[in-house]
Design an enzyme around this catalytic site. Sequence first.
Site, short mmCIF file in Angstrom:
data_model
loop_
_atom_site.label_atom_id
_atom_site.label_comp_id
_atom_site.label_asym_id
_atom_site.label_seq_id
_atom_site.Cartn_x
_atom_site.Cartn_y
_atom_site.Cartn_z
N ASP A 66 -60.30 53.53 -4.09
CA ASP A 66 -61.08 52.47 -4.73
C ASP A 66 -62.23 53.01 -5.58
O ASP A 66 -62.54 54.21 -5.54
CB ASP A 66 -61.61 51.47 -3.67
CG ASP A 66 -62.10 52.15 -2.40
OD1 ASP A 66 -62.42 53.35 -2.44
OD2 ASP A 66 -62.16 51.48 -1.36
N ASP A 134 -65.19 44.99 10.00
CA ASP A 134 -64.45 43.72 9.97
C ASP A 134 -62.94 43.97 9.83
O ASP A 134 -62.18 43.03 9.57
CB ASP A 134 -64.94 42.82 8.82
CG ASP A 134 -64.76 43.46 7.45
OD1 ASP A 134 -64.29 44.62 7.38
OD2 ASP A 134 -65.08 42.80 6.45
N HIS A 136 -61.49 45.89 7.52
CA HIS A 136 -60.99 46.13 6.15
C HIS A 136 -60.50 47.57 6.00
O HIS A 136 -60.96 48.48 6.68
CB HIS A 136 -62.04 45.75 5.09
CG HIS A 136 -63.22 46.66 4.96
ND1 HIS A 136 -64.51 46.21 4.98
CD2 HIS A 136 -63.32 48.00 4.78
CE1 HIS A 136 -65.34 47.22 4.81
NE2 HIS A 136 -64.65 48.33 4.70
N GLU A 141 -60.69 43.03 2.10
CA GLU A 141 -61.41 42.31 3.14
C GLU A 141 -60.47 41.35 3.85
O GLU A 141 -59.36 41.08 3.37
CB GLU A 141 -62.59 41.54 2.50
CG GLU A 141 -63.66 42.42 1.89
CD GLU A 141 -64.48 43.22 2.92
OE1 GLU A 141 -64.37 42.94 4.13
OE2 GLU A 141 -65.19 44.14 2.50
C1 F6R Z 1 -63.63 53.90 1.25
C2 F6R Z 1 -63.06 52.68 1.77
C3 F6R Z 1 -63.64 51.86 2.87
C4 F6R Z 1 -64.19 52.68 4.04
C5 F6R Z 1 -64.74 51.78 5.14
C6 F6R Z 1 -65.44 52.58 6.22
O1 F6R Z 1 -62.87 54.42 0.18
O2 F6R Z 1 -62.06 52.34 1.24
O3 F6R Z 1 -62.68 50.97 3.36
O4 F6R Z 1 -63.18 53.51 4.56
O5 F6R Z 1 -65.63 50.86 4.60
O6 F6R Z 1 -66.61 53.13 5.68
P1 F6R Z 1 -67.39 54.28 6.43
O7 F6R Z 1 -66.49 55.44 6.48
O8 F6R Z 1 -68.60 54.56 5.58
O9 F6R Z 1 -67.72 53.76 7.79
#
Ligand code: F6R
Length: 241
Positions: A66, A134, A136, A141
């Site tokens: 992303d 959550d 995701h 989401e």
């Molecule tokens: C990052 C991504 C997000 C993270 C998720 C967890 O490219 O796609 O889905 O993997 O938000 O974030 P962290 O690792 O910061 O807890």
Amino acid sequence: MINIIRVHNYDEASDQAFALMKQYLQPGKVLGLATGSTPLGLYARMVKDHEENGTSYLEIKTFNLDEYVGLEITHPESYYAFMHRNLFDHIDILEDNVHIPCGLGEDLEEKAREYDEMIDQDPVDVQILGIGSDGHIAFNEPGTPFDSLTHITDLAESTIQDNCRFFDNDITKVPKQAVTQGIGTIMKARNIILIATGVNKAQAVKDMIDGPIDEACPASILQKHPNVTVIVDEAAGSLLA
Ligand code: F6R
């Protein structure tokens, strides 16, 4: 079926992730990469292995999950900058072999379609994932269709608020949209390694592994993937049966 590896803490999770990743660090392989705090330990180990053992990335390709919409790639908070700072600048990967979704300019939906086409041509051998509290995965989401492909998405209000600290505490500077691989895109990866550490991931890990396969928990679709390994530390695995 999800293969679960339980470890004590973040360092051990990163060690395990690297041990699994190592088999894909070979010419011709395609790596799917994530940003966020979760994979930082893995990336540090990949850099160390490159420096100490000469593992080469010259014939490896990567696809990131992303990117923010509207943020210059030179901005330190862009995922392009994140990936270069934490991994690409320290290994011998060719810039041409690095792919990060484009969040700049016109025709972003068209560019998103092209991103999926590139992935279809070079299928991902191993996809690294983190998970949101959550449930995701990438920027998908709760409620995102399981068959979604790479697309533009509005960031949740809570995510915009959380990100404020990275943008001079000025909400007007925080990106409001992102371009993200869809859940259908992620599911095409041949192998998936999801790392979850810390107590704030515990409920999402339980819903992903023990819960129903439901769009309310995007990661629950991984139950249907033939080759998923989830690495959890004690805190993130504390609610598992
Ligand atoms: C990052 C991504 C997000 C993270 C998720 C967890 O490219 O796609 O889905 O993997 O938000 O974030 P962290 O690792 O910061 O807890």
